[in-house]
Design a protein around this motif. Structure first.
Motif, mmCIF file in Angstrom:
data_model
loop_
_atom_site.group_PDB
_atom_site.id
_atom_site.type_symbol
_atom_site.label_atom_id
_atom_site.label_comp_id
_atom_site.label_asym_id
_atom_site.label_seq_id
_atom_site.Cartn_x
_atom_site.Cartn_y
_atom_site.Cartn_z
ATOM 1 N N ASP A 207 46.472 25.110 70.277
ATOM 2 C CA ASP A 207 46.327 24.546 71.619
ATOM 3 C C ASP A 207 46.894 25.460 72.703
ATOM 4 O O ASP A 207 46.340 25.562 73.805
ATOM 5 N N GLU A 208 48.014 26.133 72.418
ATOM 6 C CA GLU A 208 48.699 26.943 73.423
ATOM 7 C C GLU A 208 47.994 28.271 73.705
ATOM 8 O O GLU A 208 48.309 28.943 74.686
ATOM 9 N N ILE A 209 47.080 28.686 72.843
ATOM 10 C CA ILE A 209 46.487 30.023 72.993
ATOM 11 C C ILE A 209 44.964 29.953 73.045
ATOM 12 O O ILE A 209 44.265 30.870 72.617
ATOM 13 N N GLU A 210 44.435 28.872 73.608
ATOM 14 C CA GLU A 210 42.987 28.722 73.705
ATOM 15 C C GLU A 210 42.432 29.090 75.075
ATOM 16 O O GLU A 210 41.238 29.358 75.199
ATOM 17 N N ASP A 211 43.278 29.094 76.104
ATOM 18 C CA ASP A 211 42.772 29.316 77.466
ATOM 19 C C ASP A 211 43.783 30.142 78.262
ATOM 20 O O ASP A 211 44.940 29.748 78.409
ATOM 21 N N PHE A 212 43.319 31.302 78.768
ATOM 22 C CA PHE A 212 44.163 32.199 79.539
ATOM 23 C C PHE A 212 43.495 32.474 80.888
ATOM 24 O O PHE A 212 42.269 32.600 80.973
ATOM 25 N N ASN A 213 44.317 32.590 81.933
ATOM 26 C CA ASN A 213 43.822 32.936 83.257
ATOM 27 C C ASN A 213 44.571 34.154 83.789
ATOM 28 O O ASN A 213 45.747 34.370 83.453
ATOM 29 N N ALA A 214 43.883 34.935 84.605
ATOM 30 C CA ALA A 214 44.481 36.146 85.151
ATOM 31 C C ALA A 214 43.998 36.362 86.579
ATOM 32 O O ALA A 214 42.875 35.969 86.933
ATOM 33 N N PHE A 215 44.852 36.973 87.394
ATOM 34 C CA PHE A 215 44.446 37.425 88.718
ATOM 35 C C PHE A 215 45.245 38.669 89.055
ATOM 36 O O PHE A 215 46.341 38.886 88.547
ATOM 37 N N SER A 216 44.680 39.522 89.906
ATOM 38 C CA SER A 216 45.306 40.817 90.148
ATOM 39 C C SER A 216 45.069 41.289 91.566
ATOM 40 O O SER A 216 44.172 40.822 92.274
ATOM 41 N N PHE A 217 45.885 42.259 91.977
ATOM 42 C CA PHE A 217 45.735 42.985 93.237
ATOM 43 C C PHE A 217 45.692 44.468 92.895
ATOM 44 O O PHE A 217 46.536 44.968 92.147
ATOM 45 N N LYS A 218 44.704 45.184 93.453
ATOM 46 C CA LYS A 218 44.432 46.548 93.006
ATOM 47 C C LYS A 218 44.214 47.485 94.169
ATOM 48 O O LYS A 218 43.580 47.137 95.161
ATOM 49 N N LEU A 219 44.740 48.709 94.040
ATOM 50 C CA LEU A 219 44.499 49.790 94.993
ATOM 51 C C LEU A 219 43.877 50.964 94.254
ATOM 52 O O LEU A 219 44.323 51.336 93.152
ATOM 53 N N GLY A 220 42.858 51.556 94.860
ATOM 54 C CA GLY A 220 42.246 52.753 94.299
ATOM 55 C C GLY A 220 42.157 53.845 95.357
ATOM 56 O O GLY A 220 41.904 53.559 96.538
ATOM 57 N N TYR A 221 42.353 55.067 94.923
ATOM 58 C CA TYR A 221 42.316 56.196 95.865
ATOM 59 C C TYR A 221 41.518 57.334 95.251
ATOM 60 O O TYR A 221 41.750 57.725 94.094
ATOM 61 N N LYS A 222 40.578 57.878 96.016
ATOM 62 C CA LYS A 222 39.793 59.036 95.599
ATOM 63 C C LYS A 222 39.893 60.106 96.678
ATOM 64 O O LYS A 222 39.830 59.797 97.879
#
Length: 296
Positions: A81-96
């Protein structure tokens, strides 16, 4: 059936998926038919250029992601039950940045929360940091690019950095290929807006187990990690110059999924078999003004 309806729904949405480039994207991945668990990953995000000149580009963005595991009870000898559903969110910077006519530099930094949120709060262990640094060298006479660098990204399910190395060559208007790791591809363009693509790529997942999980009547804290190496074939279509759609499928040649403690010691190895892979996606691309070579 629920996952199938989600995948069909995504084909009607006019934003899409992008592993590279600046875009608004939406993606659905599914790994059906393993002897341990079916895995469905839904992801949406944006990478928007806030500096976009001939010489350099700074991109800001982020993503949200849901990863669901449908375990086969007879093959997992504890409650899941504890490992059936995961959520994620992020903030990202990219430089070229274009360093010269031959050389360019690409940097990425990302802070990400990835958790099952078992206690409905964010803990320090839920927070991960990703980064990469890559140099590219263009050879005009050979119409090719060498890429080399390193990346640390929990999307691969690994807790250590890996090398990035590739040789990319444009053969003619119809054919191009990239040989390398963690991603290799060959593309056949049958027209300006349609192409087929074979690929071999590394994929995975990492999520913190926010609350303890009981394995063999003992409580453990740690992470769930999955790593796959996939061979597959995809079809891409572009329209209105800025929209792209993709459908791809394949089979994992390597597949591992484990619960590890915070010292990266193995708590439980699910020993999943290899399985099929399906991806449906759309994306809207932002225009790039940087004079960095792109042969693929």
């Amino acid at each position: 059936m629920k996952n199938l309806w989600i995948l069909l729904l995504l084909t009607a949405i006019n934003i899409g998926y992008s592993q590279e480039g600046d875009a608004i994207y939406l993606s659905a991945e599914q790994f059906p038919g393993t002897d341990v668990s079916d895995v469905t990953k839904l992801e949406a995000g944006i990478a928007f250029p806030i500096i976009n000149t001939n010489k350099e580009k700074l991109t800001i963005g982020g993503k949200v992601q849901n990863t669901s595991f449908s375990y086969v009870d007879k093959d997992v000898p504890f409650e899941t039950d504890e490992i059936e559903d995961f959520n994620a969110f992020s903030f990202k910077l990219g430089y070229k940045r274009r360093l010269s006519d031959r050389w360019s530099l690409q940097l990425m930094g990302e802070s990400q929360v990835s958790s099952n949120f078992g206690e409905n709060e964010i803990k320090p262990e839920d927070i991960f940091f990703n980064a990469s640094a890559v140099l590219e060298r263009y050879n005009e006479s050979n119409n090719s690019i060498w890429t080399f660098g390193a990346t640390y990204d929990i999307q691969y399910g690994l807790y250590y950095p890996i090398p990035v190395i590739a040789y990319t060559k444009r053969i003619d208007e119809s054919w191009a290929y990239k040989i390398g790791f963690p991603d290799a591809r060959v593309k056949w363009s049958i027209s300006e807006h349609h192409n087929f693509e074979g690929f071999a790529t590394l994929k995975g997942f990492t999520g913190n187990i926010n609350d303890e999980v009981e394995v063999y009547k003992e409580d453990y804290s740690g992470t769930l990690r999955q790593t796959r190496y996939i061979l597959g074939l995809g079809y891409n279509v572009s329209f209105f110059k800025t929209f792209e759609a993709n459908i791809s499928g394949g089979y994992s040649m390597y597949n591992t999924m484990k619960i590890q403690d915070y010292n990266h010691n193995e708590v439980y190895d699910f020993e999943p078999s290899n399985s099929y892979y399906l991806n449906l996606s759309r994306k809207y691309k932002f225009k790039s003004n940087t004079a960095i070579r792109s042969l693929y």
